[in-house]
Design a protein around this motif. Structure first.
Motif, mmCIF file in Angstrom:
data_model
loop_
_atom_site.group_PDB
_atom_site.id
_atom_site.type_symbol
_atom_site.label_atom_id
_atom_site.label_comp_id
_atom_site.label_asym_id
_atom_site.label_seq_id
_atom_site.Cartn_x
_atom_site.Cartn_y
_atom_site.Cartn_z
ATOM 1 N N ASN A 182 0.673 -1.502 0.127
ATOM 2 C CA ASN A 182 -0.006 -0.122 -0.047
ATOM 3 C C ASN A 182 0.975 1.094 0.399
ATOM 4 O OD1 ASN A 182 -2.635 -1.358 0.443
ATOM 5 N ND2 ASN A 182 -1.932 -1.947 1.890
ATOM 6 N N VAL A 183 1.468 1.192 0.484
ATOM 7 C CA VAL A 183 2.631 2.589 1.081
ATOM 8 C C VAL A 183 3.839 2.539 -0.583
ATOM 9 C CG1 VAL A 183 4.748 2.888 2.029
ATOM 10 C CG2 VAL A 183 2.797 2.123 3.426
ATOM 11 N N LEU A 184 3.786 1.535 -1.084
ATOM 12 C CA LEU A 184 4.631 1.859 -2.339
ATOM 13 C C LEU A 184 3.651 2.091 -3.461
ATOM 14 C CD1 LEU A 184 7.071 0.767 -4.215
ATOM 15 C CD2 LEU A 184 5.652 -1.528 -4.233
ATOM 16 N N PHE A 185 3.250 1.374 -3.262
ATOM 17 C CA PHE A 185 1.846 2.519 -4.360
ATOM 18 C C PHE A 185 1.049 3.913 -4.315
ATOM 19 C CE2 PHE A 185 1.353 -2.017 -5.775
ATOM 20 C CZ PHE A 185 1.317 -1.678 -7.216
ATOM 21 N N GLU A 186 1.077 3.932 -2.512
ATOM 22 C CA GLU A 186 1.196 5.499 -3.186
ATOM 23 C C GLU A 186 1.616 6.144 -3.491
ATOM 24 O OE1 GLU A 186 -0.430 6.558 0.919
ATOM 25 O OE2 GLU A 186 -1.546 4.699 1.287
ATOM 26 N N MET A 187 3.294 5.452 -2.746
ATOM 27 C CA MET A 187 4.544 6.512 -3.134
ATOM 28 C C MET A 187 4.089 6.780 -4.927
ATOM 29 S SD MET A 187 7.088 5.045 -0.246
ATOM 30 C CE MET A 187 8.578 6.081 -0.559
ATOM 31 N N VAL A 188 4.480 5.884 -5.268
ATOM 32 C CA VAL A 188 4.128 5.935 -6.391
ATOM 33 C C VAL A 188 3.798 6.530 -7.005
ATOM 34 C CG1 VAL A 188 3.601 4.380 -9.257
ATOM 35 C CG2 VAL A 188 5.534 4.270 -7.229
ATOM 36 N N LEU A 189 1.906 6.814 -6.893
ATOM 37 C CA LEU A 189 1.500 7.065 -7.437
ATOM 38 C C LEU A 189 1.603 9.027 -7.159
ATOM 39 C CD1 LEU A 189 -0.639 5.292 -8.376
ATOM 40 C CD2 LEU A 189 -2.133 5.845 -7.228
ATOM 41 N N GLU A 190 1.830 8.669 -6.132
ATOM 42 C CA GLU A 190 1.949 10.448 -5.338
ATOM 43 C C GLU A 190 2.951 11.408 -6.319
ATOM 44 O OE1 GLU A 190 3.312 13.224 -1.730
ATOM 45 O OE2 GLU A 190 2.832 11.562 -1.770
ATOM 46 N N GLY A 191 4.012 10.094 -6.576
ATOM 47 C CA GLY A 191 5.047 10.157 -7.555
ATOM 48 C C GLY A 191 4.758 11.023 -8.796
ATOM 49 N N ILE A 192 4.414 10.391 -9.379
ATOM 50 C CA ILE A 192 3.654 10.583 -11.126
ATOM 51 C C ILE A 192 2.695 11.848 -10.666
ATOM 52 C CG2 ILE A 192 1.726 9.570 -12.511
ATOM 53 C CD1 ILE A 192 2.993 6.957 -12.398
ATOM 54 N N HIS A 193 1.853 11.399 -9.766
ATOM 55 C CA HIS A 193 0.646 13.192 -9.669
ATOM 56 C C HIS A 193 1.164 14.098 -9.466
ATOM 57 C CE1 HIS A 193 -3.147 14.400 -8.736
ATOM 58 N NE2 HIS A 193 -2.833 15.057 -7.848
ATOM 59 N N ARG A 194 1.960 14.582 -8.237
ATOM 60 C CA ARG A 194 3.094 15.500 -7.869
ATOM 61 C C ARG A 194 3.813 16.039 -8.544
ATOM 62 N NH1 ARG A 194 4.006 14.798 -2.432
ATOM 63 N NH2 ARG A 194 5.916 16.368 -2.889
ATOM 64 N N GLY A 195 5.108 15.058 -9.072
ATOM 65 C CA GLY A 195 6.055 14.959 -9.747
ATOM 66 C C GLY A 195 5.469 15.570 -11.519
ATOM 67 N N LEU A 196 4.632 15.088 -12.069
ATOM 68 C CA LEU A 196 4.864 15.405 -12.853
ATOM 69 C C LEU A 196 3.560 16.184 -13.071
ATOM 70 C CD1 LEU A 196 5.197 12.122 -14.679
ATOM 71 C CD2 LEU A 196 6.591 13.633 -14.925
ATOM 72 N N GLU A 197 2.902 16.655 -12.197
ATOM 73 C CA GLU A 197 1.713 17.547 -12.011
ATOM 74 C C GLU A 197 0.453 16.748 -12.723
ATOM 75 O OE1 GLU A 197 3.530 21.520 -13.629
ATOM 76 O OE2 GLU A 197 3.767 21.741 -11.686
ATOM 77 N N MET A 198 0.642 15.724 -13.169
ATOM 78 C CA MET A 198 -0.990 15.258 -13.348
ATOM 79 C C MET A 198 -2.192 15.642 -12.501
ATOM 80 S SD MET A 198 -0.219 13.517 -15.838
ATOM 81 C CE MET A 198 1.118 12.737 -16.499
ATOM 82 N N ASP A 199 -3.635 15.348 -13.380
ATOM 83 C CA ASP A 199 -4.162 16.295 -12.941
ATOM 84 C C ASP A 199 -5.085 15.483 -11.531
ATOM 85 O OD1 ASP A 199 -4.060 18.741 -13.208
ATOM 86 O OD2 ASP A 199 -5.611 18.551 -15.353
ATOM 87 N N ARG A 200 -5.354 14.108 -12.412
ATOM 88 C CA ARG A 200 -5.356 12.597 -11.257
ATOM 89 C C ARG A 200 -4.615 11.289 -12.135
ATOM 90 N NH1 ARG A 200 -11.363 12.725 -14.490
ATOM 91 N NH2 ARG A 200 -10.192 11.757 -16.462
ATOM 92 N N THR A 201 -4.402 10.786 -10.842
ATOM 93 C CA THR A 201 -3.560 9.634 -11.021
ATOM 94 C C THR A 201 -4.250 8.395 -9.878
ATOM 95 O OG1 THR A 201 -2.347 11.115 -11.220
ATOM 96 C CG2 THR A 201 -1.522 8.694 -10.455
ATOM 97 N N LEU A 202 -4.711 6.997 -10.707
ATOM 98 C CA LEU A 202 -5.191 6.034 -10.090
ATOM 99 C C LEU A 202 -3.927 4.667 -10.457
ATOM 100 C CD1 LEU A 202 -7.905 4.773 -9.382
ATOM 101 C CD2 LEU A 202 -8.441 5.119 -11.993
ATOM 102 N N PHE A 203 -4.858 3.903 -9.239
ATOM 103 C CA PHE A 203 -4.461 2.685 -9.057
ATOM 104 C C PHE A 203 -5.481 1.970 -8.881
ATOM 105 C CE2 PHE A 203 -2.690 -1.471 -6.835
ATOM 106 C CZ PHE A 203 -1.978 -1.798 -7.987
#
Length: 166
Positions: A19-40
């Motif tokens: 759970n932590v791994l996927f939250e970190m990955v999604l947060e990286g994509i979301h914030r790091g790339l300034e995506m509006d929506r990110t989903l697993f």
């Protein structure tokens, strides 16, 4: 982006909490790339549904029912197309219009997006989806490459987790 990738690498070097791994990955994509929506999303045990596990950026009530996409569109849909391809894909509603079915439009709209299949032992178990649905910012080849790096970290972490727990 670099700091989040370092944090993910550090996390998968120790005891892995998926759970932590996927939250970190999604947060990286979301914030790091300034995506509006990110989903697993995880593939259901019936192999006919994808179920929201973690999401960022969706404008919905926190108590709202989690998204569930069914594989019941006669010619497939955006998410199951990506899942069955078992690779990273960059989708565009102008070029891939038939995959943006009513079900997909209801949850996602008709937005350019990146989708990354997550596999275990070459079998799909879920996917990561991201877009810039609200800002309408263009997606770039560099964005795709960086997002794929984050998705690969999730795949590596999942593989290591399975090795460590056998």
């Amino acid at each position: 982006q670099f700091q989040i990738l370092q944090d993910i690498t550090s996390h998968i070097s120790g005891d892995i909490d998926l759970n932590v791994l996927f939250e970190m990955v999604l947060e990286g994509i979301h914030r790091g790339l300034e995506m509006d929506r990110t989903l697993f999303m995880l593939l259901g045990s019936d192999k006919k549904s994808l179920n929201e596990k973690i999401s960022f950026g969706w404008q919905k009530n926190p108590d709202a029912v989690k998204m569930r996409i069914l594989d019941n569109d006669s010619n497939g849909n955006l998410l199951f197309h990506a899942l069955n391809k078992q690779e990273s894909i960059w989708m565009n509603p102008k070029q891939d219009a038939a995959l943006y079915t009513k079900q997909i439009e209801n949850y996602f709209g008709r937005n350019e997006c990146f989708i990354f299949s997550i596999l275990v032992e070459n079998k799909p178990i879920g996917l990561i989806y991201c877009d810039r649905a609200f800002s309408k910012g263009a997606l770039t080849a560099e964005d795709f490459s960086i997002a794929r790096q984050f998705a690969n970290q999730a795949r590596i972490g999942l593989t290591l987790y399975r090795i460590k727990t056998k």
